[in-house]
Design an enzyme around this catalytic site. Structure first.
Site, PDB file in Angstrom:
ATOM      1  N   LYS A  85       0.810  -1.228   0.000  1.00 45.36           N
ATOM      2  CA  LYS A  85       0.000   0.000   0.000  1.00 45.36           C
ATOM      3  C   LYS A  85       0.842   1.276   0.000  1.00 45.36           C
ATOM      4  O   LYS A  85       0.434   2.282  -0.563  1.00 45.36           O
ATOM      5  CB  LYS A  85      -0.900   0.027   1.241  1.00 45.36           C
ATOM      6  N   ASP A  90      -9.804   3.279   2.741  1.00 51.36           N
ATOM      7  CA  ASP A  90      -9.836   2.701   4.097  1.00 51.36           C
ATOM      8  C   ASP A  90     -10.385   3.718   5.102  1.00 51.36           C
ATOM      9  O   ASP A  90     -11.183   3.363   5.984  1.00 51.36           O
ATOM     10  CB  ASP A  90      -8.420   2.301   4.548  1.00 51.36           C
TER      11      ASP A  90
HETATM   12  N1  LIG Z   1     -11.305  -4.191   8.292  1.00 51.41           N
HETATM   13  C1  LIG Z   1     -10.650  -3.566   7.340  1.00 51.41           C
HETATM   14  O1  LIG Z   1     -11.231  -2.983   6.401  1.00 51.41           O
HETATM   15  C2  LIG Z   1      -9.165  -3.510   7.388  1.00 51.41           C
HETATM   16  C3  LIG Z   1      -8.460  -2.577   6.588  1.00 51.41           C
HETATM   17  C4  LIG Z   1      -7.076  -2.556   6.677  1.00 51.41           C
HETATM   18  C5  LIG Z   1      -6.417  -3.443   7.524  1.00 51.41           C
HETATM   19  N2  LIG Z   1      -7.133  -4.338   8.263  1.00 51.41           N
HETATM   20  C6  LIG Z   1      -6.459  -5.269   9.186  1.00 51.41           C
HETATM   21  O2  LIG Z   1      -5.683  -4.510  10.093  1.00 51.41           O
HETATM   22  C7  LIG Z   1      -4.527  -5.233  10.480  1.00 51.41           C
HETATM   23  C8  LIG Z   1      -3.277  -4.366  10.305  1.00 51.41           C
HETATM   24  O3  LIG Z   1      -3.079  -4.073   8.925  1.00 51.41           O
HETATM   25  P1  LIG Z   1      -1.892  -3.104   8.451  1.00 51.41           P
HETATM   26  O4  LIG Z   1      -2.101  -2.876   7.001  1.00 51.41           O
HETATM   27  O5  LIG Z   1      -1.759  -1.922   9.333  1.00 51.41           O
HETATM   28  O6  LIG Z   1      -0.613  -4.035   8.695  1.00 51.41           O
HETATM   29  P2  LIG Z   1       0.888  -3.569   9.001  1.00 51.41           P
HETATM   30  O7  LIG Z   1       1.200  -2.285   8.318  1.00 51.41           O
HETATM   31  O8  LIG Z   1       1.727  -4.776   8.715  1.00 51.41           O
HETATM   32  O9  LIG Z   1       0.912  -3.276  10.593  1.00 51.41           O
HETATM   33  C9  LIG Z   1       0.726  -4.313  11.515  1.00 51.41           C
HETATM   34  C10 LIG Z   1       0.570  -3.725  12.911  1.00 51.41           C
HETATM   35  O10 LIG Z   1       0.303  -4.812  13.822  1.00 51.41           O
HETATM   36  C11 LIG Z   1       1.283  -4.805  14.875  1.00 51.41           C
HETATM   37  N3  LIG Z   1       1.543  -6.188  15.313  1.00 51.41           N
HETATM   38  C12 LIG Z   1       1.729  -7.266  14.516  1.00 51.41           C
HETATM   39  N4  LIG Z   1       1.910  -8.368  15.288  1.00 51.41           N
HETATM   40  C13 LIG Z   1       1.857  -7.956  16.590  1.00 51.41           C
HETATM   41  C14 LIG Z   1       1.971  -8.627  17.845  1.00 51.41           C
HETATM   42  N5  LIG Z   1       2.197  -9.935  17.902  1.00 51.41           N
HETATM   43  N6  LIG Z   1       1.829  -7.895  18.978  1.00 51.41           N
HETATM   44  C15 LIG Z   1       1.575  -6.552  18.909  1.00 51.41           C
HETATM   45  N7  LIG Z   1       1.472  -5.868  17.749  1.00 51.41           N
HETATM   46  C16 LIG Z   1       1.615  -6.552  16.613  1.00 51.41           C
HETATM   47  C17 LIG Z   1       2.495  -4.142  14.253  1.00 51.41           C
HETATM   48  O11 LIG Z   1       3.355  -3.689  15.273  1.00 51.41           O
HETATM   49  P3  LIG Z   1       4.914  -3.413  14.969  1.00 51.41           P
HETATM   50  O12 LIG Z   1       4.972  -2.059  14.342  1.00 51.41           O
HETATM   51  O13 LIG Z   1       5.548  -3.491  16.284  1.00 51.41           O
HETATM   52  O14 LIG Z   1       5.368  -4.503  14.021  1.00 51.41           O
HETATM   53  C18 LIG Z   1       1.813  -3.031  13.449  1.00 51.41           C
HETATM   54  O15 LIG Z   1       1.436  -1.967  14.294  1.00 51.41           O
HETATM   55  C19 LIG Z   1      -4.514  -6.494   9.597  1.00 51.41           C
HETATM   56  O16 LIG Z   1      -5.032  -7.577  10.362  1.00 51.41           O
HETATM   57  C20 LIG Z   1      -5.445  -6.156   8.461  1.00 51.41           C
HETATM   58  O17 LIG Z   1      -6.088  -7.311   7.920  1.00 51.41           O
HETATM   59  C21 LIG Z   1      -8.483  -4.393   8.208  1.00 51.41           C
END
Ligand SMILES: NC(=O)c1ccc[n+]([C@@H]2O[C@H](COP(=O)([O-])OP(=O)(O)OC[C@H]3O[C@@H](n4cnc5c(N)ncnc54)[C@H](OP(=O)(O)O)[C@@H]3O)[C@@H](O)[C@H]2O)c1
Length: 284
Positions: A66, A102
């Site tokens: 993204k 989003d």
């Molecule tokens: N419902 C919707 O429309 C929608 C839209 C977008 C995203 N999402 C969901 O939102 C989530 C995040 O997406 P993203 O695009 O932001 O991903 P991303 O950029 O990879 O960020 C992941 C985030 O999760 C944290 N994280 C991962 N594993 C962790 C753990 N074990 N303990 C604590 N924190 C942890 C990371 O922390 P660090 O920085 O420390 O690695 C980071 O803040 C995903 O599950 C995605 O499917 C949903």
């Protein structure tokens, strides 16, 4: 000629966007196919250039592309310039235009399904990745008065905090905290909205069945919102219900961001109920 819309990301195995987007195209009898293009970073540029073909209407972009896709496009809108991430591409006359649906998808779910008015409220975000950026931007735009950002990697939360502070000025109080503070519970006490923007609790992931916060750390009277949409009731939402909070899952946001993309590609009103129904049926 059959038109195409691509989903670009890696991995895409568990994505449900193809199911509910295709259901929307089929509802109108449109000759459009929604295809998964699973691409690693090294092939991203060549893949994005394939979108310039006349048969392509556009694309959705998901993890992990993204942010890196932004400089590969010809134009992006103001929301993308602020958030730094694109989830929707529209192809017009060989030019690629980037948008982010989003943030509006989240606001629609928050106001509509969550019955929550953000103006003047205190919101807490767990996470500082791409999704957290969109949600933080949306909440500040919608007038929250205080935003707390908590992330496992503190530097990433600080970086997001500075970007938001720069854009919002003194209108909003921005607080950045290390993860341990969230676990103590005191940092969240009295907040109106808690949004999990981490991937913790997502099915098929190493943290499946885990909640980012223990029950005791949850604020009792807040709306607790989880961006994770599979399962529909995540461990966090289960804990939050037990603590007496109202909850909002991530599925409606997912469908609303997809509905906004659909409207950009087709100039038709998205059949949201059909998309939601198919999205629910597609969760494995
Ligand atoms: N419902 C919707 O429309 C929608 C839209 C977008 C995203 N999402 C969901 O939102 C989530 C995040 O997406 P993203 O695009 O932001 O991903 P991303 O950029 O990879 O960020 C992941 C985030 O999760 C944290 N994280 C991962 N594993 C962790 C753990 N074990 N303990 C604590 N924190 C942890 C990371 O922390 P660090 O920085 O420390 O690695 C980071 O803040 C995903 O599950 C995605 O499917 C949903």
């Amino acid at each position: 000629m059959t038109k195409l819309v691509a989903l670009i990301g890696y991995p895409l195995q568990h994505s449900i966007s193809p199911a509910f987007q295709q259901a929307a195209f089929d509802f109108y009898g449109l000759d459009i196919r929604y295809e998964k293009w699973e691409v690693e970073a090294s092939h991203l540029e060549a893949t994005v250039n394939r979108l310039r073909q006349p048969s392509v209407l556009g694309a959705n972009v998901t993890i992990p592309h993204k942010e890196v896709v932004v400089p590969l496009l010809d134009e992006v809108d103001e929301v993308v310039r602020q958030i730094g991430a694109v989830n929707t591409i529209v192809q017009r006359d060989g030019r690629l235009l980037g948008y982010n649906t989003d943030a509006p998808g989240f606001v629609r779910a928050l106001r509509g399904d969550g019955q929550f008015e953000p103006r003047g409220k205190w919101a807490v975000l767990l996470g500082a990745g791409g999704a957290a950026r969109g949600v933080a931007f949306a909440l500040v735009t919608e007038g929250v008065s205080r935003l707390t950002i908590i992330n496992r990697t503190l530097g990433r939360a600080e970086c997001l905090g500075s970007v938001i502070r720069e854009g919002a000025g003194a209108r909003v109080e921005i607080i950045v905290l290390p993860w341990e503070e969230a676990e103590s519970g005191e940092a969240l006490s009295g907040c109106h909205l808690l949004v999990n923007c981490t991937s913790v609790g997502m099915k098929h992931s190493p943290t499946e069945d885990k909640s980012p916060l223990r029950g005791g750390a949850l604020p009792g009277n807040a709306l607790v919102c989880d961006l994770v949409y599979n399962p529909i009731e995540t461990p966090l939402l289960r804990e939050a219900k037990k603590a007496g909070s109202r909850v909002l899952g991530g599925l409606s946001m997912l469908v609303y961001q997809g509905a906004a993309s659909f409207e950009m590609w087709t100039d038709r009103k998205a059949p949201v109920d059909i998309m939601l129904k198919r999205a629910r049926e597609s969760l494995d």
